[in-house]
Scaffold this motif. Sequence first.
Motif, PDB file in Angstrom:
ATOM      1  N   GLU A 234       0.829  -1.212   0.000  1.00  0.00           N
ATOM      2  CA  GLU A 234       0.000   0.000   0.000  1.00  0.00           C
ATOM      3  C   GLU A 234       0.854   1.249   0.000  1.00  0.00           C
ATOM      4  O   GLU A 234       0.446   2.294   0.518  1.00  0.00           O
ATOM      5  CB  GLU A 234      -0.887  -0.033   1.248  1.00  0.00           C
ATOM      6  N   ALA A 235       2.074   1.105  -0.578  1.00  0.00           N
ATOM      7  CA  ALA A 235       3.079   2.161  -0.426  1.00  0.00           C
ATOM      8  C   ALA A 235       2.967   3.270  -1.475  1.00  0.00           C
ATOM      9  O   ALA A 235       3.636   4.292  -1.360  1.00  0.00           O
ATOM     10  CB  ALA A 235       4.467   1.539  -0.503  1.00  0.00           C
ATOM     11  N   TYR A 236       2.086   3.093  -2.465  1.00  0.00           N
ATOM     12  CA  TYR A 236       2.078   4.025  -3.594  1.00  0.00           C
ATOM     13  C   TYR A 236       1.958   5.476  -3.114  1.00  0.00           C
ATOM     14  O   TYR A 236       1.023   5.849  -2.405  1.00  0.00           O
ATOM     15  CB  TYR A 236       0.933   3.699  -4.551  1.00  0.00           C
ATOM     16  N   GLY A 237       2.935   6.270  -3.489  1.00  0.00           N
ATOM     17  CA  GLY A 237       2.920   7.689  -3.153  1.00  0.00           C
ATOM     18  C   GLY A 237       3.179   8.004  -1.690  1.00  0.00           C
ATOM     19  O   GLY A 237       3.142   9.175  -1.298  1.00  0.00           O
ATOM     20  N   LEU A 238       3.438   6.967  -0.874  1.00  0.00           N
ATOM     21  CA  LEU A 238       3.600   7.207   0.569  1.00  0.00           C
ATOM     22  C   LEU A 238       4.987   6.836   1.090  1.00  0.00           C
ATOM     23  O   LEU A 238       5.576   7.559   1.870  1.00  0.00           O
ATOM     24  CB  LEU A 238       2.555   6.381   1.345  1.00  0.00           C
ATOM     25  N   MET A 239       5.464   5.675   0.632  1.00  0.00           N
ATOM     26  CA  MET A 239       6.750   5.220   1.166  1.00  0.00           C
ATOM     27  C   MET A 239       7.868   6.153   0.703  1.00  0.00           C
ATOM     28  O   MET A 239       7.910   6.573  -0.445  1.00  0.00           O
ATOM     29  CB  MET A 239       7.056   3.791   0.704  1.00  0.00           C
ATOM     30  N   VAL A 240       8.770   6.453   1.651  1.00  0.00           N
ATOM     31  CA  VAL A 240      10.034   7.112   1.284  1.00  0.00           C
ATOM     32  C   VAL A 240      11.136   6.178   1.770  1.00  0.00           C
ATOM     33  O   VAL A 240      11.269   5.934   2.975  1.00  0.00           O
ATOM     34  CB  VAL A 240      10.150   8.505   1.933  1.00  0.00           C
ATOM     35  N   ASN A 241      11.886   5.632   0.825  1.00  0.00           N
ATOM     36  CA  ASN A 241      12.868   4.601   1.155  1.00  0.00           C
ATOM     37  C   ASN A 241      14.229   5.257   1.401  1.00  0.00           C
ATOM     38  O   ASN A 241      14.850   5.825   0.490  1.00  0.00           O
ATOM     39  CB  ASN A 241      12.938   3.602  -0.009  1.00  0.00           C
ATOM     40  N   ALA A 242      14.696   5.161   2.646  1.00  0.00           N
ATOM     41  CA  ALA A 242      15.979   5.788   3.005  1.00  0.00           C
ATOM     42  C   ALA A 242      17.128   5.222   2.178  1.00  0.00           C
ATOM     43  O   ALA A 242      18.089   5.929   1.864  1.00  0.00           O
ATOM     44  CB  ALA A 242      16.244   5.596   4.496  1.00  0.00           C
ATOM     45  N   THR A 243      17.036   3.946   1.816  1.00  0.00           N
ATOM     46  CA  THR A 243      18.085   3.340   0.992  1.00  0.00           C
ATOM     47  C   THR A 243      18.171   4.011  -0.378  1.00  0.00           C
ATOM     48  O   THR A 243      19.258   4.259  -0.901  1.00  0.00           O
ATOM     49  CB  THR A 243      17.814   1.830   0.814  1.00  0.00           C
ATOM     50  N   THR A 244      17.023   4.331  -0.961  1.00  0.00           N
ATOM     51  CA  THR A 244      16.994   4.990  -2.272  1.00  0.00           C
ATOM     52  C   THR A 244      17.653   6.366  -2.201  1.00  0.00           C
ATOM     53  O   THR A 244      18.448   6.742  -3.071  1.00  0.00           O
ATOM     54  CB  THR A 244      15.536   5.128  -2.749  1.00  0.00           C
ATOM     55  N   ILE A 245      17.329   7.107  -1.144  1.00  0.00           N
ATOM     56  CA  ILE A 245      17.925   8.449  -1.001  1.00  0.00           C
ATOM     57  C   ILE A 245      19.434   8.333  -0.766  1.00  0.00           C
ATOM     58  O   ILE A 245      20.224   9.083  -1.331  1.00  0.00           O
ATOM     59  CB  ILE A 245      17.260   9.223   0.156  1.00  0.00           C
ATOM     60  N   MET A 246      19.806   7.343   0.050  1.00  0.00           N
ATOM     61  CA  MET A 246      21.237   7.146   0.312  1.00  0.00           C
ATOM     62  C   MET A 246      21.981   6.851  -0.986  1.00  0.00           C
ATOM     63  O   MET A 246      23.063   7.392  -1.234  1.00  0.00           O
ATOM     64  CB  MET A 246      21.440   5.998   1.297  1.00  0.00           C
ATOM     65  N   THR A 247      21.395   6.027  -1.826  1.00  0.00           N
ATOM     66  CA  THR A 247      22.018   5.677  -3.101  1.00  0.00           C
ATOM     67  C   THR A 247      22.190   6.925  -3.970  1.00  0.00           C
ATOM     68  O   THR A 247      23.229   7.105  -4.613  1.00  0.00           O
ATOM     69  CB  THR A 247      21.148   4.633  -3.836  1.00  0.00           C
ATOM     70  N   GLU A 248      21.191   7.779  -3.945  1.00  0.00           N
ATOM     71  CA  GLU A 248      21.270   9.036  -4.714  1.00  0.00           C
ATOM     72  C   GLU A 248      22.410   9.917  -4.184  1.00  0.00           C
ATOM     73  O   GLU A 248      23.174  10.506  -4.953  1.00  0.00           O
ATOM     74  CB  GLU A 248      19.928   9.766  -4.599  1.00  0.00           C
TER      75      GLU A 248
END
Length: 428
Positions: A234-248
């Motif tokens: 149910e994450a659509y538009g809600l989840m913010v993944n810290a791993t994704t930001i870290m990778t960026e």
Amino acid sequence: MAFSDLDFLEENFIHYAKENTQSNYANKDQVPTTPGQVKMMQELAKQVQDYGVKSRYNEKTAFAIGCLPANTAGVSPIGFFAHVDTVEYDDRFPIRPQVHRNYQGEKIILDEANGVFLDPAEFPDLRNLQGQTLISSDGKTVLGTDDKAGVVSLLAALKYLHEHPEIAHGDLYVAFGPDEEIGLGGQRFDPADFPGVEFAYTLDNGRPGDFEYETFNATAADLTIKGTVVHPGEAYGLMVNATTIMTEFLAALPADQVPEKSRGHDGFIMVTDAQSSVDRAHVGLIIRDFDWDKFLAKEDLVKNLVDRLGQKYGPDRFDLRLRRQYENIYNGVKDRPYVVNLALDSYKKAGLTPRVQTFRGGTDGNFITKKGIPTPNLFNGGGNYHGRYEYVTVEQMDKLTEVLVTIAAEHARQSQTGRDERPLKKYW
Ligand SMILES: [Zn+2]
């Protein structure tokens, strides 16, 4: 020809090399980190009293401090530092110094069973030591040349000046310090123990003639990133993944400014560790540069990158902490060239060709310089520090003794005749 008493250097080096003075970062909250260091410093504080030195052990900082009082007026106090700790000591394998007299440049068998040899084919500097008295370990341990060779040369210099009262000198302060190898000793040094000291020198590593006043500026950074955890279905538009930001974040760091692509006077930004989950990410970084402006620019690069990600994902998700670890000794001597020139003039007077080295790291002198006492590094002789192949010669220690006495005498002389204030060469 020997300058000082070679037997004194040999006996004292062997005596102190056998003492267990390993420092231990696991005990970082104790001052100092191991009891063997206290024992050696108390012994040193007592020994220097035989040479007219007033001394005491500072329990708070764990430095043994001494002062050989001036025998002439109008000369500013200067200081010398040597550290007593070594990188390792295992009681199962005590350090057993081996003396090789009149060394002729041959391959020395240290530990035949394990194939440990001191071989000039591997360590060509050995070829320059012919005819000298070489001291090594038995091939099973370090020797502790770093920095017991510095400690003993300093003892010999104090003894020499005591026995040669005709050599004019100002107040000479000495500090025998703990925990240098784990980067804690210099941080704890109290400049009040060196009252009025204008500048000082460490006696650490290096061949006779080496001299260092350029080191890194250093910062450690910790970045924490907070994510938002939602059930993945149910994450659509809600989840913010810290791993994704870290990778960026990691991908935006300059790929060419890393240790494996840096040498000479290049600096770098290094990711020391990175861990992440959806909920939380942590990145550890170290930032290094010789040049102050380039160093600040690297700090800013990291700050700006986090700001930019903050605009994109919300600033509350980011916590960046920068911690200055140490600063280039050059920052403290660039307007005081005499501190460098005095040492290099003294090297030449002692028959050494100065070799100014760039040190891609930090030393006790970084911390002491920051505390207001500019402190470049001389040398302690020897080679292959921190390993089973470590060695030193009695003659190298004698050369350091000569340099120390010459610095004391030359400082008194130039105080009368005028200081060598020629501007420093900048090496980058
Ligand atoms: Zn050292």
